[in-house]
Scaffold this motif. Structure first.
Motif, PDB file in Angstrom:
ATOM      1  N   ARG A 144      -3.519 -13.272   7.921  1.00 31.92           N
ATOM      2  CA  ARG A 144      -4.807 -13.720   7.642  1.00 31.92           C
ATOM      3  C   ARG A 144      -5.634 -12.863   6.699  1.00 31.92           C
ATOM      4  N   ALA A 145      -5.647 -11.758   7.223  1.00 33.44           N
ATOM      5  CA  ALA A 145      -6.452 -10.604   6.634  1.00 33.44           C
ATOM      6  C   ALA A 145      -6.046 -10.401   5.309  1.00 33.44           C
ATOM      7  N   LEU A 146      -4.807 -10.225   4.950  1.00 36.19           N
ATOM      8  CA  LEU A 146      -4.114 -10.193   3.714  1.00 36.19           C
ATOM      9  C   LEU A 146      -4.351 -11.230   2.729  1.00 36.19           C
ATOM     10  N   GLU A 147      -4.061 -12.347   3.364  1.00 38.96           N
ATOM     11  CA  GLU A 147      -4.495 -13.553   2.317  1.00 38.96           C
ATOM     12  C   GLU A 147      -5.852 -13.496   1.849  1.00 38.96           C
ATOM     13  N   ALA A 148      -6.854 -13.240   2.761  1.00 38.10           N
ATOM     14  CA  ALA A 148      -8.195 -13.298   2.234  1.00 38.10           C
ATOM     15  C   ALA A 148      -8.517 -12.071   1.144  1.00 38.10           C
ATOM     16  N   TYR A 149      -7.945 -10.861   1.502  1.00 37.24           N
ATOM     17  CA  TYR A 149      -8.087  -9.635   0.756  1.00 37.24           C
ATOM     18  C   TYR A 149      -7.256  -9.817  -0.632  1.00 37.24           C
ATOM     19  N   LEU A 150      -6.115 -10.521  -0.573  1.00 37.38           N
ATOM     20  CA  LEU A 150      -5.475 -10.883  -1.977  1.00 37.38           C
ATOM     21  C   LEU A 150      -6.264 -11.920  -2.617  1.00 37.38           C
ATOM     22  N   GLY A 151      -6.813 -12.780  -2.043  1.00 36.84           N
ATOM     23  CA  GLY A 151      -7.438 -13.906  -2.775  1.00 36.84           C
ATOM     24  C   GLY A 151      -8.674 -13.484  -3.438  1.00 36.84           C
ATOM     25  N   HIS A 152      -9.588 -12.494  -2.753  1.00 36.40           N
ATOM     26  CA  HIS A 152     -10.708 -11.857  -3.126  1.00 36.40           C
ATOM     27  C   HIS A 152     -10.302 -11.123  -4.400  1.00 36.40           C
ATOM     28  N   ARG A 153      -9.320 -10.352  -4.154  1.00 36.94           N
ATOM     29  CA  ARG A 153      -8.752  -9.472  -5.186  1.00 36.94           C
ATOM     30  C   ARG A 153      -8.503 -10.106  -6.607  1.00 36.94           C
ATOM     31  N   LYS A 154      -7.773 -11.254  -6.246  1.00 36.75           N
ATOM     32  CA  LYS A 154      -7.569 -12.254  -7.645  1.00 36.75           C
ATOM     33  C   LYS A 154      -8.580 -12.909  -8.182  1.00 36.75           C
ATOM     34  N   ARG A 155      -9.790 -13.232  -7.208  1.00 37.81           N
ATOM     35  CA  ARG A 155     -10.878 -14.018  -7.867  1.00 37.81           C
ATOM     36  C   ARG A 155     -11.821 -12.821  -8.907  1.00 37.81           C
ATOM     37  N   MET A 156     -11.678 -11.454  -8.118  1.00 36.42           N
ATOM     38  CA  MET A 156     -12.322 -10.566  -8.828  1.00 36.42           C
ATOM     39  C   MET A 156     -11.617 -10.179 -10.143  1.00 36.42           C
TER      40      MET A 156
END
Length: 94
Positions: free
Chosen positions: A36-48
């Motif tokens: 879950r933490a990696l999904e959130a992190y990767l989603g955040h990085r993609k949005r950035m």
């Protein structure tokens, strides 16, 4: 069930212990918490990344942002993030 891939990672002792404690408190497997933490992190990085690309495209079409536009954008981000005038929440410096 989704296919799984196994990884081996090393964490600092404090982070590893915090992860164990969190997983135990939530009655979850460590792999679930990490996923879950990696999904959130990767989603955040993609949005950035997508946001930066959109700004580049905008500036290619309309020119560089003016100082006024940058100031409005900083104010909007500060408002969305709940930052005070210093740009921080008080708990963590930017």
């Amino acid at each position: 069930m989704a296919e799984k891939v196994k990884f081996s990672v090393s964490l600092g002792a404090e982070l590893g212990e915090a992860l164990r404690q969190h997983a135990e408190a939530e009655d979850e497997q460590i792999s679930t918490v990490v996923s879950r933490a990696l999904e959130a992190y990767l989603g955040h990085r993609k949005r950035m990344r997508d946001g930066r690309e959109a700004m580049v495209e905008y500036q290619e079409q309309y020119g560089m942002f003016t100082e006024e536009e940058r100031a409005r954008a900083r104010a909007r981000v500060a408002d969305l993030m709940g930052w005070g005038e210093s740009g921080t929440t008080g708990a963590r410096s930017a």
